[in-house]
Structure formats: C-alpha cells, structure tokens
Design a protein around this motif. Structure first.
Motif, PDB file in Angstrom:
ATOM      1  N   ASP A  28       0.831  -1.206   0.000  1.00 29.81           N
ATOM      2  CA  ASP A  28       0.000   0.000   0.000  1.00 29.81           C
ATOM      3  C   ASP A  28       0.864   1.253   0.000  1.00 29.81           C
ATOM      4  OD1 ASP A  28      -2.743   1.169   0.224  1.00 29.81           O
ATOM      5  OD2 ASP A  28      -1.869   2.009   2.055  1.00 29.81           O
ATOM      6  N   ARG A  29       1.961   1.244   0.748  1.00 34.32           N
ATOM      7  CA  ARG A  29       2.860   2.401   0.775  1.00 34.32           C
ATOM      8  C   ARG A  29       3.474   2.636  -0.605  1.00 34.32           C
ATOM      9  NH1 ARG A  29       7.876   4.351   0.984  1.00 34.32           N
ATOM     10  NH2 ARG A  29       8.398   5.977   2.486  1.00 34.32           N
ATOM     11  N   GLU A  30       3.830   1.566  -1.293  1.00 34.80           N
ATOM     12  CA  GLU A  30       4.375   1.710  -2.651  1.00 34.80           C
ATOM     13  C   GLU A  30       3.339   2.334  -3.583  1.00 34.80           C
ATOM     14  OE1 GLU A  30       6.055  -1.934  -4.169  1.00 34.80           O
ATOM     15  OE2 GLU A  30       7.154  -2.274  -2.296  1.00 34.80           O
ATOM     16  N   LEU A  31       2.101   1.871  -3.486  1.00 36.31           N
ATOM     17  CA  LEU A  31       1.030   2.443  -4.303  1.00 36.31           C
ATOM     18  C   LEU A  31       0.815   3.909  -3.948  1.00 36.31           C
ATOM     19  CD1 LEU A  31      -1.535  -0.505  -4.130  1.00 36.31           C
ATOM     20  CD2 LEU A  31      -0.194   0.197  -6.135  1.00 36.31           C
ATOM     21  N   MET A  32       0.911   4.202  -2.666  1.00 33.82           N
ATOM     22  CA  MET A  32       0.730   5.562  -2.166  1.00 33.82           C
ATOM     23  C   MET A  32       1.777   6.507  -2.726  1.00 33.82           C
ATOM     24  SD  MET A  32       0.548   6.163   1.843  1.00 33.82           S
ATOM     25  CE  MET A  32       0.898   7.602   2.695  1.00 33.82           C
ATOM     26  N   THR A  33       3.033   6.093  -2.681  1.00 35.14           N
ATOM     27  CA  THR A  33       4.108   6.977  -3.141  1.00 35.14           C
ATOM     28  C   THR A  33       4.154   7.102  -4.664  1.00 35.14           C
ATOM     29  OG1 THR A  33       5.733   5.185  -3.018  1.00 35.14           O
ATOM     30  CG2 THR A  33       5.529   6.615  -1.083  1.00 35.14           C
ATOM     31  N   ALA A  34       3.569   6.126  -5.366  1.00 38.18           N
ATOM     32  CA  ALA A  34       3.574   6.158  -6.826  1.00 38.18           C
ATOM     33  C   ALA A  34       2.306   6.802  -7.400  1.00 38.18           C
ATOM     34  CB  ALA A  34       3.714   4.732  -7.376  1.00 38.18           C
ATOM     35  N   ASP A  35       1.341   7.102  -6.562  1.00 41.89           N
ATOM     36  CA  ASP A  35       0.078   7.634  -7.058  1.00 41.89           C
ATOM     37  C   ASP A  35       0.297   8.992  -7.740  1.00 41.89           C
ATOM     38  OD1 ASP A  35      -2.590   9.286  -6.638  1.00 41.89           O
ATOM     39  OD2 ASP A  35      -3.101   7.152  -6.591  1.00 41.89           O
ATOM     40  N   PRO A  36      -0.231   9.175  -8.953  1.00 41.40           N
ATOM     41  CA  PRO A  36      -0.031  10.427  -9.683  1.00 41.40           C
ATOM     42  C   PRO A  36      -0.618  11.660  -8.975  1.00 41.40           C
ATOM     43  CG  PRO A  36      -1.340   8.873 -10.995  1.00 41.40           C
ATOM     44  CD  PRO A  36      -0.967   8.187  -9.722  1.00 41.40           C
ATOM     45  N   GLU A  37      -1.636  11.473  -8.143  1.00 42.44           N
ATOM     46  CA  GLU A  37      -2.210  12.603  -7.401  1.00 42.44           C
ATOM     47  C   GLU A  37      -1.445  12.898  -6.120  1.00 42.44           C
ATOM     48  OE1 GLU A  37      -6.505  13.069  -7.096  1.00 42.44           O
ATOM     49  OE2 GLU A  37      -6.691  11.235  -8.272  1.00 42.44           O
ATOM     50  N   GLY A  38      -0.493  12.028  -5.775  1.00 38.06           N
ATOM     51  CA  GLY A  38       0.314  12.233  -4.584  1.00 38.06           C
ATOM     52  C   GLY A  38      -0.143  11.385  -3.411  1.00 38.06           C
ATOM     53  N   PRO A  39       0.788  11.144  -2.493  1.00 39.83           N
ATOM     54  CA  PRO A  39       0.501  10.304  -1.324  1.00 39.83           C
ATOM     55  C   PRO A  39      -0.628  10.825  -0.436  1.00 39.83           C
ATOM     56  CG  PRO A  39       2.852  10.524  -1.593  1.00 39.83           C
ATOM     57  CD  PRO A  39       2.211  11.482  -2.568  1.00 39.83           C
ATOM     58  N   ALA A  40      -0.731  12.142  -0.260  1.00 34.73           N
ATOM     59  CA  ALA A  40      -1.752  12.690   0.633  1.00 34.73           C
ATOM     60  C   ALA A  40      -3.157  12.410   0.093  1.00 34.73           C
ATOM     61  CB  ALA A  40      -1.544  14.188   0.829  1.00 34.73           C
ATOM     62  N   ARG A  41      -3.363  12.711  -1.177  1.00 30.96           N
ATOM     63  CA  ARG A  41      -4.667  12.438  -1.777  1.00 30.96           C
ATOM     64  C   ARG A  41      -4.941  10.934  -1.785  1.00 30.96           C
ATOM     65  NH1 ARG A  41      -7.827  14.823  -5.757  1.00 30.96           N
ATOM     66  NH2 ARG A  41      -8.222  16.961  -5.163  1.00 30.96           N
ATOM     67  N   TYR A  42      -3.945  10.121  -2.086  1.00 26.27           N
ATOM     68  CA  TYR A  42      -4.111   8.664  -2.078  1.00 26.27           C
ATOM     69  C   TYR A  42      -4.555   8.195  -0.697  1.00 26.27           C
ATOM     70  CZ  TYR A  42      -3.023   3.691  -2.155  1.00 26.27           C
ATOM     71  OH  TYR A  42      -3.109   2.319  -2.045  1.00 26.27           O
ATOM     72  N   TYR A  43      -3.858   8.663   0.338  1.00 26.70           N
ATOM     73  CA  TYR A  43      -4.156   8.196   1.696  1.00 26.70           C
ATOM     74  C   TYR A  43      -5.597   8.510   2.077  1.00 26.70           C
ATOM     75  CZ  TYR A  43      -3.461   6.889   6.522  1.00 26.70           C
ATOM     76  OH  TYR A  43      -3.563   6.251   7.744  1.00 26.70           O
ATOM     77  N   VAL A  44      -6.029   9.713   1.821  1.00 25.49           N
ATOM     78  CA  VAL A  44      -7.399  10.091   2.178  1.00 25.49           C
ATOM     79  C   VAL A  44      -8.407   9.357   1.301  1.00 25.49           C
ATOM     80  CG1 VAL A  44      -9.047  12.016   2.241  1.00 25.49           C
ATOM     81  CG2 VAL A  44      -6.738  12.307   3.174  1.00 25.49           C
ATOM     82  N   ARG A  45      -8.148   9.330   0.006  1.00 24.77           N
ATOM     83  CA  ARG A  45      -9.079   8.689  -0.942  1.00 24.77           C
ATOM     84  C   ARG A  45      -9.271   7.202  -0.646  1.00 24.77           C
ATOM     85  NH1 ARG A  45      -6.333   9.695  -5.192  1.00 24.77           N
ATOM     86  NH2 ARG A  45      -5.599   7.601  -5.550  1.00 24.77           N
ATOM     87  N   THR A  46      -8.207   6.527  -0.190  1.00 26.42           N
ATOM     88  CA  THR A  46      -8.298   5.080   0.045  1.00 26.42           C
ATOM     89  C   THR A  46      -8.613   4.735   1.497  1.00 26.42           C
ATOM     90  OG1 THR A  46      -5.911   4.869   0.423  1.00 26.42           O
ATOM     91  CG2 THR A  46      -6.720   4.560  -1.854  1.00 26.42           C
ATOM     92  N   SER A  47      -8.894   5.741   2.303  1.00 21.36           N
ATOM     93  CA  SER A  47      -9.199   5.500   3.716  1.00 21.36           C
ATOM     94  C   SER A  47     -10.672   5.201   3.934  1.00 21.36           C
ATOM     95  CB  SER A  47      -8.762   6.695   4.558  1.00 21.36           C
ATOM     96  OG  SER A  47      -7.362   6.795   4.586  1.00 21.36           O
TER      97      SER A  47
END
Length: 182
Positions: free
Chosen positions: A65-84
């Motif tokens: 999940d961290r790898e997906l988070m850091t590679a997300d084109p919208e950025g880790p912050a948006r990824y973290y909130v969006r996938t929470s």
C-alpha cells in the motif's frame, strides 16, 4: 483453492474480526479452516505463531500500500485520504483483525501497528515536507477509515457521496504552502 496454511490464517483473521480474540481458540480456528487440530499445529504450533503470521501478512500488505501511495499520480496525501474507506480488502481485514489483538494489549500487535503507522506517516511527511501537515492528513484518513469500518451498517457512509472531493480539496489546501515554496 487456498492452501491449508492460508485457510487457517484466514480463519484466524475471520474469528478475530467477527468474534474477538477470546473466540479465537485453536479448536475454533481448526474447525473454521476445516483442518484437524494436528493440521493446525503442524503449520502454527501456537497462537503466537498465528499472531506472527498475521503480523507478517499485515506488514506485507501495508508495504504494498505504501508503494502504491508513493507512486500515485495525485500524490501520497490524496491517495491516503481517498483510500481510507473500509472496503473489506485483504489489507482492511488484516488491519481490523490485528486491531482486535492490539485493543487487548497484545504487544506484537501493538508493535505491528506502530510500524505501519510510522510507514504511512513517513511517506506522507516525505511528500508533504512537514510532520504536522502529514499528521493532519493521516488523522483525516484515519478518521474516515474508523467511520467506515465501525459504522458501515448505520447508513452514515451513504451520505458521504460528494464529500470525498471536498475532503480532497482540503488536502490540497494543506499542501498549498509547500507548492508555493513556503
């Protein structure tokens, strides 16, 4: 079909999620996995071995999940909130099962939680450049997860709809000083 070892671990996870740690006896786990108690003990000689295996599963899923988070084109912050949002994924199930153990004061479960929290917070801090902003984003995501995981049947999540986009706009505002170079 899953191996006996995976079925046993899945059964342990399911019992923890649905019935709690007290119900997760070796006999109950063996019955749920449809294996003999000897078969269970062959793969997991103790309940601690089951906890260790569940912890490894959780850490592996969290690292992915961290790898997906850091590679997300919208950025880790948006990824973290969006996938929470709790979706009953393998990661969700491992998190909730381990949370059941951590709530009972299980030291290995608490260590695993500390590790994954540091993993996610570190990725956010690295991206956002501020521990305080990273913590704010993480707490926003954690609150969404808690709400989704523990109030899923209450209808509270059905009203969520367009709020996610508004929350992501707040994440963008939190990132704004870094984008401007402040």
């Amino acid at each position: 079909m899953a191996s006996s070892k995976e079925r046993i671990l899945d059964s342990f996870e399911n019992i923890l999620i649905n019935d709690g740690e007290r119900a997760a006896t070796m006999e109950a786990i063996a019955a749920a996995a449809d294996v003999s108690k000897g078969g269970l003990l062959y793969h997991f000689p103790s309940k601690e071995a089951l906890v260790d295996a569940l912890g490894e599963r959780l850490l592996t899923l969290s690292a992915v999940d961290r790898e997906l988070m850091t590679a997300d084109p919208e950025g880790p912050a948006r990824y973290y909130v969006r996938t929470s949002v709790y979706e009953d994924s393998a990661l969700d199930r491992a998190l909730v099962a381990m949370a059941r153990l951590a709530q009972q004061g299980h030291p290995k479960a608490q260590q695993n939680f500390a590790q994954i929290q540091a993993l996610w917070l570190g990725a956010l801090e690295s991206s956002l450049g501020s521990r305080s902003v990273a913590r704010a984003v993480k707490l926003m995501g954690d609150g969404l997860y808690y709400d989704a995981a523990f109030f899923a049947g209450s209808g509270a999540n059905q009203e969520f709809g367009n709020e996610m986009e508004q929350l992501l706009e707040l994440v963008d505002l939190l990132q704004e000083p870094r984008r401007r170079g402040a």
